[in-house]
Enzyme design. Structure first.
Site, PDB file in Angstrom:
ATOM      1  N   HIS A  43       0.855  -1.188   0.000  1.00  0.00           N
ATOM      2  CA  HIS A  43       0.000   0.000   0.000  1.00  0.00           C
ATOM      3  C   HIS A  43       0.894   1.243   0.000  1.00  0.00           C
ATOM      4  CE1 HIS A  43      -3.946   1.850   1.739  1.00  0.00           C
ATOM      5  NE2 HIS A  43      -3.258   2.763   1.088  1.00  0.00           N
ATOM      6  N   GLU A  70      -2.660  -1.627  -3.149  1.00  0.00           N
ATOM      7  CA  GLU A  70      -3.763  -0.833  -2.618  1.00  0.00           C
ATOM      8  C   GLU A  70      -3.407   0.635  -2.652  1.00  0.00           C
ATOM      9  OE1 GLU A  70      -4.897  -3.785   1.111  1.00  0.00           O
ATOM     10  OE2 GLU A  70      -3.898  -1.876   1.475  1.00  0.00           O
ATOM     11  N   HIS A 190      -8.461  -5.587   7.379  1.00  0.00           N
ATOM     12  CA  HIS A 190      -8.246  -4.578   8.415  1.00  0.00           C
ATOM     13  C   HIS A 190      -8.518  -5.153   9.787  1.00  0.00           C
ATOM     14  CE1 HIS A 190      -7.111  -0.630   9.605  1.00  0.00           C
ATOM     15  NE2 HIS A 190      -6.944  -0.332   8.328  1.00  0.00           N
TER      16      HIS A 190
END
Ligand code: PXP
Length: 243
Positions: A43, A70, A190
């Site tokens: 990410h 991401e 998450h």
């Protein structure tokens, strides 16, 4: 089968604390796959405080599983993505400077941005996923973006899990059933961890992938990376056996 994609941002955070190359991100990438992870997630954020843009190009030739990138679809992010051509891009509505992703897309409000970006990614044969909460309205609009997948933002599940796991999972179950009916594939991530992962996999049908970073890398301090990855894979397997 639900795949485990290991988010290696935290390894880069640790390395960046000292400026050298310890821990070696490339070695960790190779080893996560060797130890059984079915994917690697990165990410890159605009300030490059974790993964740097050049880390992504460096690890790309060593991805033998699946690379998931991401991020917010800024010009710089998309340039990287088109250069690297990952298997999957997960679009995240991160404002610059945010500590970690803490909300999913409002898919109705961002429809035209999402539609354009998704079309451009799919045109290059890159699978798309959009990070989203469990509001049915967001799921229903997601279908109009033509995304292949959604990634359910699981922080609210993780927070409520210990108080009442049945209550915690319910909005996710309803959202996943609706998404599946609409033809969307489902990822999740998450704050998933060794405690809450099995129940999530057990209760969410058709879950394609979980992307896990913070807890997995933290657990590896105690158990070692190889054991930890095998423990997460086992938790997924247990959930699947029960669903
Ligand atoms: N999915 C998205 C979109 C994220 O931003 C993150 C954190 O970078 C994760 C999954 C993984 O979350 P965690 O590090 O809490 O496992």
């Amino acid at each position: 089968m639900t795949h485990l994609s290991v988010n290696i941002n935290k390894i880069a955070t640790l390395r960046n604390a000292r400026g050298g190359n310890i821990p070696d991100l490339l070695k960790v990438t190779i080893d996560c796959q060797r130890f059984g992870a079915q994917g690697i997630t990165v990410h890159p954020r605009p300030d490059e405080r974790h993964i740097r843009y050049n880390d992504v190009t460096d690890i790309r030739p060593f991805i033998t599983t699946e690379l998931n990138i991401e991020g917010y679809p800024s010009e710089k992010f998309l340039k990287l993505v088109f250069l690297v051509k990952p298997h999957q891009v997960t679009l995240v509505p991160d404002p610059p400077g945010v500590l970690t992703s803490n909300a999913g897309w409002d898919t109705g409000k961002n429809m035209s941005l999402l539609k354009d970006v998704i079309a451009a990614l799919q045109d290059k044969s890159i699978r798309t996923s959009i990070f989203i909460d469990t509001k049915l309205q967001n799921i229903e609009h997601a279908i109009d973006t033509s995304t292949n997948r959604i990634e359910l933002y699981t922080e609210p599940y993780a927070t409520k899990y210990h108080n009442n796991r049945e209550e915690a999972i319910e909005p996710f179950r309803i959202a996943a059933v609706r998404a599946h009916e609409l033809g969307l594939e489902i990822n999740a991530g998450h704050d998933l961890n060794l405690d809450n992962l099995t129940f999530f996999v057990q209760k969410i049908p058709n879950l394609k992938e979980v992307s896990i970073g913070h807890a997995l890398i933290s657990d590896s301090l105690y158990f070692g990376l190889e054991n930890t990855i095998r423990m997460y894979l086992r938790k997924i397997e247990m959930g699947q056996q029960q669903n």
